[in-house]
Design an enzyme around this catalytic site. Sequence first.
Site, PDB file in Angstrom:
ATOM      1  N   ASN A 237     -59.794 -30.515   3.772  1.00  0.00           N
ATOM      2  CA  ASN A 237     -61.104 -30.076   3.259  1.00  0.00           C
ATOM      3  C   ASN A 237     -61.012 -28.746   2.521  1.00  0.00           C
ATOM      4  O   ASN A 237     -61.572 -28.591   1.432  1.00  0.00           O
ATOM      5  CB  ASN A 237     -62.118 -29.981   4.398  1.00  0.00           C
TER       6      ASN A 237
ATOM      7  N   THR B 253     -88.010 -29.794 -39.997  1.00  0.00           N
ATOM      8  CA  THR B 253     -88.616 -29.868 -38.670  1.00  0.00           C
ATOM      9  C   THR B 253     -89.318 -31.221 -38.642  1.00  0.00           C
ATOM     10  O   THR B 253     -89.875 -31.639 -39.664  1.00  0.00           O
ATOM     11  CB  THR B 253     -89.615 -28.717 -38.412  1.00  0.00           C
ATOM     12  N   HIS B 254     -89.236 -31.890 -37.530  1.00  0.00           N
ATOM     13  CA  HIS B 254     -89.748 -33.269 -37.423  1.00  0.00           C
ATOM     14  C   HIS B 254     -89.060 -34.181 -38.439  1.00  0.00           C
ATOM     15  O   HIS B 254     -89.630 -35.181 -38.855  1.00  0.00           O
ATOM     16  CB  HIS B 254     -91.267 -33.327 -37.618  1.00  0.00           C
TER      17      HIS B 254
ATOM     18  N   SER C 199     -65.082 -51.208 -42.191  1.00  0.00           N
ATOM     19  CA  SER C 199     -65.668 -52.359 -41.506  1.00  0.00           C
ATOM     20  C   SER C 199     -64.699 -53.519 -41.611  1.00  0.00           C
ATOM     21  O   SER C 199     -63.978 -53.651 -42.601  1.00  0.00           O
ATOM     22  CB  SER C 199     -66.997 -52.710 -42.166  1.00  0.00           C
TER      23      SER C 199
ATOM     24  N   LYS D  31     -67.483 -50.289 -46.802  1.00  0.00           N
ATOM     25  CA  LYS D  31     -67.945 -49.368 -45.761  1.00  0.00           C
ATOM     26  C   LYS D  31     -67.013 -48.195 -45.485  1.00  0.00           C
ATOM     27  O   LYS D  31     -65.788 -48.316 -45.543  1.00  0.00           O
ATOM     28  CB  LYS D  31     -68.150 -50.141 -44.454  1.00  0.00           C
TER      29      LYS D  31
ATOM     30  N   ASN E  53     -67.493 -45.624 -42.469  1.00  0.00           N
ATOM     31  CA  ASN E  53     -68.406 -45.335 -41.355  1.00  0.00           C
ATOM     32  C   ASN E  53     -68.019 -44.071 -40.582  1.00  0.00           C
ATOM     33  O   ASN E  53     -66.829 -43.840 -40.345  1.00  0.00           O
ATOM     34  CB  ASN E  53     -68.444 -46.516 -40.385  1.00  0.00           C
TER      35      ASN E  53
ATOM     36  N   GLU F 225     -70.144 -40.873 -34.286  1.00  0.00           N
ATOM     37  CA  GLU F 225     -70.949 -41.756 -33.423  1.00  0.00           C
ATOM     38  C   GLU F 225     -70.384 -41.787 -32.006  1.00  0.00           C
ATOM     39  O   GLU F 225     -71.124 -41.813 -31.022  1.00  0.00           O
ATOM     40  CB  GLU F 225     -70.989 -43.164 -34.006  1.00  0.00           C
TER      41      GLU F 225
ATOM     42  N   TYR G 111     -68.115 -31.014   5.248  1.00  0.00           N
ATOM     43  CA  TYR G 111     -67.429 -31.969   4.370  1.00  0.00           C
ATOM     44  C   TYR G 111     -67.783 -33.393   4.741  1.00  0.00           C
ATOM     45  O   TYR G 111     -67.838 -33.755   5.915  1.00  0.00           O
ATOM     46  CB  TYR G 111     -65.900 -31.783   4.473  1.00  0.00           C
TER      47      TYR G 111
ATOM     48  N   LYS H 203     -64.321 -35.721  -8.063  1.00  0.00           N
ATOM     49  CA  LYS H 203     -63.265 -35.610  -9.061  1.00  0.00           C
ATOM     50  C   LYS H 203     -63.382 -36.657 -10.148  1.00  0.00           C
ATOM     51  O   LYS H 203     -63.075 -36.399 -11.315  1.00  0.00           O
ATOM     52  CB  LYS H 203     -61.903 -35.682  -8.369  1.00  0.00           C
TER      53      LYS H 203
HETATM   54  N1  ARG Z   1     -59.012 -36.813  -0.999  1.00  0.00           N
HETATM   55  C1  ARG Z   1     -59.997 -36.129  -0.206  1.00  0.00           C
HETATM   56  C2  ARG Z   1     -61.072 -35.504  -1.130  1.00  0.00           C
HETATM   57  O1  ARG Z   1     -60.908 -35.543  -2.297  1.00  0.00           O
HETATM   58  C3  ARG Z   1     -59.389 -35.119   0.629  1.00  0.00           C
HETATM   59  C4  ARG Z   1     -60.201 -34.699   1.804  1.00  0.00           C
HETATM   60  C5  ARG Z   1     -60.216 -35.683   2.891  1.00  0.00           C
HETATM   61  N2  ARG Z   1     -60.615 -35.067   4.082  1.00  0.00           N
HETATM   62  C6  ARG Z   1     -60.903 -35.725   5.214  1.00  0.00           C
HETATM   63  N3  ARG Z   1     -61.273 -35.012   6.232  1.00  0.00           N
HETATM   64  N4  ARG Z   1     -60.838 -37.005   5.298  1.00  0.00           N
HETATM   65  O2  ARG Z   1     -62.076 -34.991  -0.695  1.00  0.00           O
END
Ligand code: ARG
Length: 462
Positions: free
Chosen positions: A113, A158-159, A280, A286, A288, A293, A320, A328
């Site tokens: 953690n 504007t607009h 295209s 074309k 593009n 985009e 936690y 992530k």
């Molecule tokens: N891969 C986990 C994460 O990204 C690590 C932490 C896991 N901790 C636990 N007490 N199970 O959070």
Amino acid sequence: MAKSEKSWEKRLSGEPDPLTVNFVESLSHDTRLYKYDIAGSIAHARMLGDQKFITRDEFKEIKDGLLEISEEISCGRFKFDKTYEDIHMAIEAALVAKIGDTAKKLHTGRSRNDQVATDIRLWMRDEIELLQAGITGLQKAFVKLAANYSDDVMPSYTHLQRAQPIVIGMYLLSFVEQFERDFLRLGNCSKLLNISPLGCGAIAGSTLALDRKSTASQLGFSDICYNSIDATSDRDFCAEFIFDCALIGAHLSRLSEDWILFSSNEFGFVKISDSFCTSSSMMPQKRNPDVLELIRGKTGSVYGSLMAMLTILKGQPSGYNRDLQEDKVHVFSACDSVKACVEIARAIVGNTKFNIKKIAAGLDKGFLDATGLAEYLVVRGVAFREAHGIVGALVADCEGQDKSLAELSLDDFKRHCDKIEQDVYEHLGASNLVGKYVTEGAAGPRQAKEQVAYWMSELAKR
Ligand code: ARG
């Protein structure tokens, strides 16, 4: 690694269900943290040595083993196995396999953690620097382009209706301002996140005398987190980082929208280099603006990441929870998208040309000088609201005769207001008018040149 190989785990009976193995793993997205995980572990091990929890020799063994693992990962020799769950366990298990029992001391006083919280902060600190460098590059490209067009006039909208005349340089510098705030926001995010959660353990800290300030300073943190419960569960910085990415996306997306419109036949204001267009598969004529985009589209995905991150946080009890592992996915995805967008936007800006002739040819359309004319009347003693009405009536007259304001005769003007004199013509026409802008920050050529000079010297310092 089969359950039995996680030699330190004795609590659960039997093997995890293969469904569980696949479901809980994060190795498929967190391997990019490996460098930070190893840096954190080396700092932690050094501190354990200094505090006499391990010997000097054990520290050296651990450090050398970790550096070898780092090398194996970076050159692609490391074998990742999902049963290790995540990058932290994968590295620790590899260290046990490499140096044996000494490796089992590394996790002393530490939990995944505080480990993962440390890793993301270190990773983000570096990424913010890269992103800021990208933004600076993009700003420089805008300033360079603005310098080429600090006298050339275009309509503002504007607009999406014609508003007042502006110089192109000042339009381009408006993006430099936006990206400057993004740069500063990221810097602020970095400052807030740069405190160390390492040594906070699972939630409550430790009964072992860990020197948290030592690991913090080894890792370049400016301080330590002073509440272990908050430190191990805080992901404010992740939400904030994605928000910063989302705003960069918003700015890039508005730029894209402008230039997609501006490069259409209907506008014909800019020519984006062929290298950033696609054709295209069916329509041979074309050209593009797909890159622009896609910047606009990817911004939508970044907003999605922001919503996801905020939603992941909202229902969690203190401390936690494994929900946090999902942080992530969204942080990495937002970062990757925005970094790529900033990079390609810089290349596009550096290779775009404004079609001055085409823009100039259309400047007498849309009464861009109407507000300027009302201000001309104000200077001659007409109350602004009255001036507004007079010019409104003049514009309506012009429309009836398919004329611009500059094409009216002095008699035409006099019929609406006897304060109007021959010098009115110096105030009419888009090009005349931009030279009359006197306020600081107005979109005239004088201001554009001043601002180009300011940004050139400012950005050269970075
Ligand atoms: N891969 C986990 C994460 O990204 C690590 C932490 C896991 N901790 C636990 N007490 N199970 O959070």
